[in-house]
Motif scaffolding. Structure first.
Motif, PDB file in Angstrom:
ATOM      1  N   MET A   1       0.842  -1.201   0.000  1.00 25.25           N
ATOM      2  CA  MET A   1       0.000   0.000   0.000  1.00 25.25           C
ATOM      3  C   MET A   1       0.879   1.253   0.000  1.00 25.25           C
ATOM      4  SD  MET A   1      -1.137   0.155   4.056  1.00 25.25           S
ATOM      5  CE  MET A   1      -1.330   1.908   4.286  1.00 25.25           C
ATOM      6  N   ARG A   2       0.321   2.315  -0.603  1.00 22.52           N
ATOM      7  CA  ARG A   2       0.970   3.622  -0.497  1.00 22.52           C
ATOM      8  C   ARG A   2       0.272   4.406   0.611  1.00 22.52           C
ATOM      9  NH1 ARG A   2      -0.495   6.733  -5.368  1.00 22.52           N
ATOM     10  NH2 ARG A   2      -2.408   5.749  -4.728  1.00 22.52           N
ATOM     11  N   ALA A   3       1.019   5.264   1.271  1.00 24.52           N
ATOM     12  CA  ALA A   3       0.411   6.117   2.289  1.00 24.52           C
ATOM     13  C   ALA A   3       1.182   7.423   2.365  1.00 24.52           C
ATOM     14  CB  ALA A   3       0.430   5.422   3.640  1.00 24.52           C
ATOM     15  N   MET A   4       0.513   8.463   2.793  1.00 26.64           N
ATOM     16  CA  MET A   4       1.162   9.733   3.091  1.00 26.64           C
ATOM     17  C   MET A   4       1.338   9.769   4.609  1.00 26.64           C
ATOM     18  SD  MET A   4       1.804  11.259   0.236  1.00 26.64           S
ATOM     19  CE  MET A   4       2.172  12.970   0.653  1.00 26.64           C
ATOM     20  N   GLN A  14       5.196  12.443   3.952  1.00 25.05           N
ATOM     21  CA  GLN A  14       6.026  11.748   2.970  1.00 25.05           C
ATOM     22  C   GLN A  14       5.279  10.556   2.395  1.00 25.05           C
ATOM     23  OE1 GLN A  14       9.809  10.711   4.718  1.00 25.05           O
ATOM     24  NE2 GLN A  14       9.992  12.727   5.658  1.00 25.05           N
ATOM     25  N   LEU A  15       5.412  10.389   1.085  1.00 22.88           N
ATOM     26  CA  LEU A  15       4.821   9.227   0.423  1.00 22.88           C
ATOM     27  C   LEU A  15       5.657   8.000   0.753  1.00 22.88           C
ATOM     28  CD1 LEU A  15       2.651   8.197  -1.612  1.00 22.88           C
ATOM     29  CD2 LEU A  15       4.318   8.653  -3.420  1.00 22.88           C
ATOM     30  N   VAL A  16       5.031   6.964   1.329  1.00 18.96           N
ATOM     31  CA  VAL A  16       5.771   5.742   1.686  1.00 18.96           C
ATOM     32  C   VAL A  16       5.037   4.522   1.152  1.00 18.96           C
ATOM     33  CG1 VAL A  16       6.789   6.713   3.793  1.00 18.96           C
ATOM     34  CG2 VAL A  16       4.568   5.552   3.919  1.00 18.96           C
ATOM     35  N   ALA A 120      -4.219   6.953   2.427  1.00 18.70           N
ATOM     36  CA  ALA A 120      -3.567   5.693   2.054  1.00 18.70           C
ATOM     37  C   ALA A 120      -4.453   4.925   1.081  1.00 18.70           C
ATOM     38  CB  ALA A 120      -3.329   4.850   3.309  1.00 18.70           C
ATOM     39  N   ASP A 121      -3.884   3.871   0.490  1.00 12.65           N
ATOM     40  CA  ASP A 121      -4.682   3.010  -0.395  1.00 12.65           C
ATOM     41  C   ASP A 121      -5.649   2.133   0.397  1.00 12.65           C
ATOM     42  OD1 ASP A 121      -3.446   3.770  -2.849  1.00 12.65           O
ATOM     43  OD2 ASP A 121      -1.730   2.491  -2.367  1.00 12.65           O
ATOM     44  N   VAL A 122      -5.190   1.643   1.559  1.00 13.19           N
ATOM     45  CA  VAL A 122      -6.039   0.798   2.409  1.00 13.19           C
ATOM     46  C   VAL A 122      -5.857   1.223   3.859  1.00 13.19           C
ATOM     47  CG1 VAL A 122      -5.955  -1.215   0.876  1.00 13.19           C
ATOM     48  CG2 VAL A 122      -4.286  -1.007   2.719  1.00 13.19           C
ATOM     49  N   LEU A 305      -3.955  11.450  -3.878  1.00 14.30           N
ATOM     50  CA  LEU A 305      -3.364  11.124  -2.563  1.00 14.30           C
ATOM     51  C   LEU A 305      -1.977  11.727  -2.382  1.00 14.30           C
ATOM     52  CD1 LEU A 305      -3.193   9.501   0.106  1.00 14.30           C
ATOM     53  CD2 LEU A 305      -2.443   7.536  -1.259  1.00 14.30           C
ATOM     54  N   GLN A 306      -1.136  11.591  -3.418  1.00 17.75           N
ATOM     55  CA  GLN A 306       0.264  12.021  -3.265  1.00 17.75           C
ATOM     56  C   GLN A 306       0.401  13.543  -3.194  1.00 17.75           C
ATOM     57  OE1 GLN A 306      -1.043  10.226  -5.700  1.00 17.75           O
ATOM     58  NE2 GLN A 306      -0.364  10.880  -7.735  1.00 17.75           N
TER      59      GLN A 306
END
Ligand SMILES: [Zn+2]
Ligand SMILES: [Zn+2]
Length: 328
Positions: A1-4, A14-16, A120-122, A305-306
């Motif tokens: 998943m991506r998350a800020m 930060q995008l992680v 985040a994506d999830v 999101l980003q």
């Protein structure tokens, strides 16, 4: 998943990339489709809220679909569209939880503050704090209902049934929803904005406000009550001066700058100043049923999101009409 992710308050998100989490017993895994950006997120990022979990994924106006159920989850189905609000968990045993005031729980968990949220994506949520989203709202239109709507609704309840002339200080995401509910209840709305914010004043008038002006202006009538959404302590004495004897001033935000001293005479006459903290499940159930009946329409600005930092900066600068919503 991506998350800020917020690693250090005062610094940008930060995008992680993280591995997808799995739901524990009583929890659900939710694929996020939209997450509103609330002023509370700004207070969190700016380091104005004490002791966040760090790093933390902000976001507590989450709309998504359930994609996995933890053991023992009842009443939610895979695929179901739900909303996840600020109140993410309570202890269930303290005096507040036992008396129907779970919003004041001594050991709570708040989404996007102590519990990773929706930037985040999830995300993972306690199944007891997921709410079905009724009506024909798109995911992005529904997101602001989850906090701006819920806290706004609770603030509105605190002004009482007899408050016909209602002032609203700070005309952003919460106010634009509350104004519609208040009008539906037969109240008249008077909108107060920061100096020279003609855009917000026009927006308020479009939503049916009787009057719109600056926060130090005198409204055309004496107010029965006022709700302050702007995080500005100086608005408390300003609102007290505008409300009648016996009137109430409700502070709807989680953070406010210091309230300046003021003469006792503006509180005299049984005027009341109070805050509104968080929400209960009952608030969520009631408001999410009511909103599509009115129907409450939300005004949103969509950001990928980003670009969460851009959305937060736009909110900080007062450059949004309505609510910013992130889409993964
Ligand atoms: Zn409790
Ligand atoms: Zn919020």
């Amino acid at each position: 998943m991506r998350a800020m992710e917020l690693k250090t308050p005062g610094e940008p998100l930060q995008l992680v990339e993280r591995p997808d989490p799995s739901p524990e017993p009583g929890e659900v895994l939710v694929k996020v489709s939209a997450c509103g950006v609330c002023r509370t997120d700004l207070h969190l990022v700016d380091g104005e809220l004490p002791e966040p979990k760090l790093p933390i994924i902000p976001g507590h106006e989450i709309i998504g679909n359930v994609i996995a159920l933890g053991d023992g989850v009842k009443g939610l189905q895979i695929g179901e569209r739900i909303g996840i609000p600020w109140l993410g968990h309570v202890c269930g045993t303290c005096r507040y939880c036992m008396s129907g005031a779970e919003n004041l729980c001594d050991d709570p968990g708040f989404t996007g503050y102590q519990i990773d949220g929706g930037y985040a994506d999830v995300t993972i949520a306690d199944a007891n704090y997921c709410f079905p989203i009724h009506g024909e709202y798109s995911d992005t239109d529904a997101a602001p209902l989850l906090c701006a709507g819920l806290i706004g609704y609770r603030s509105l309840r605190m002004v009482g049934d007899i408050a016909e002339h209602l002032g609203i200080y700070g005309f952003g995401a919460a106010a634009h929803i509350v104004a519609q509910v208040a009008r539906h209840q037969g109240r008249k709305v008077y909108a107060f904005t920061s100096s020279g914010d003609m855009k917000a004043q026009e927006f308020a008038l479009q939503l049916g406000a009787e009057w719109a002006g600056e926060s130090n202006n005198t409204p055309p009538v004496e107010l029965d009550a006022a709700i302050i959404f702007a995080p500005v302590g100086a608005l408390v004495p300003a609102a007290l001066r505008a409300v009648r004897k016996g009137g109430v001033v409700v502070c709807g935000g989680i953070h406010m700058s210091d309230i300046p001293t003021f003469p006792y005479e503006i509180l005299w006459g049984e005027r009341i100043v109070r805050s509104v903290a968080n929400l209960t499940r009952q608030d969520a159930i009631e408001f999410l049923k009511l909103a599509p009946k009115i129907p409450v329409r939300t005004s949103v600005e969509i950001f990928p999101l980003q670009e969460a930092n851009d959305a937060l900066n736009a909110l900080r600068a007062g450059n949004l009409t309505g609510a910013a919503v992130l889409v993964p």
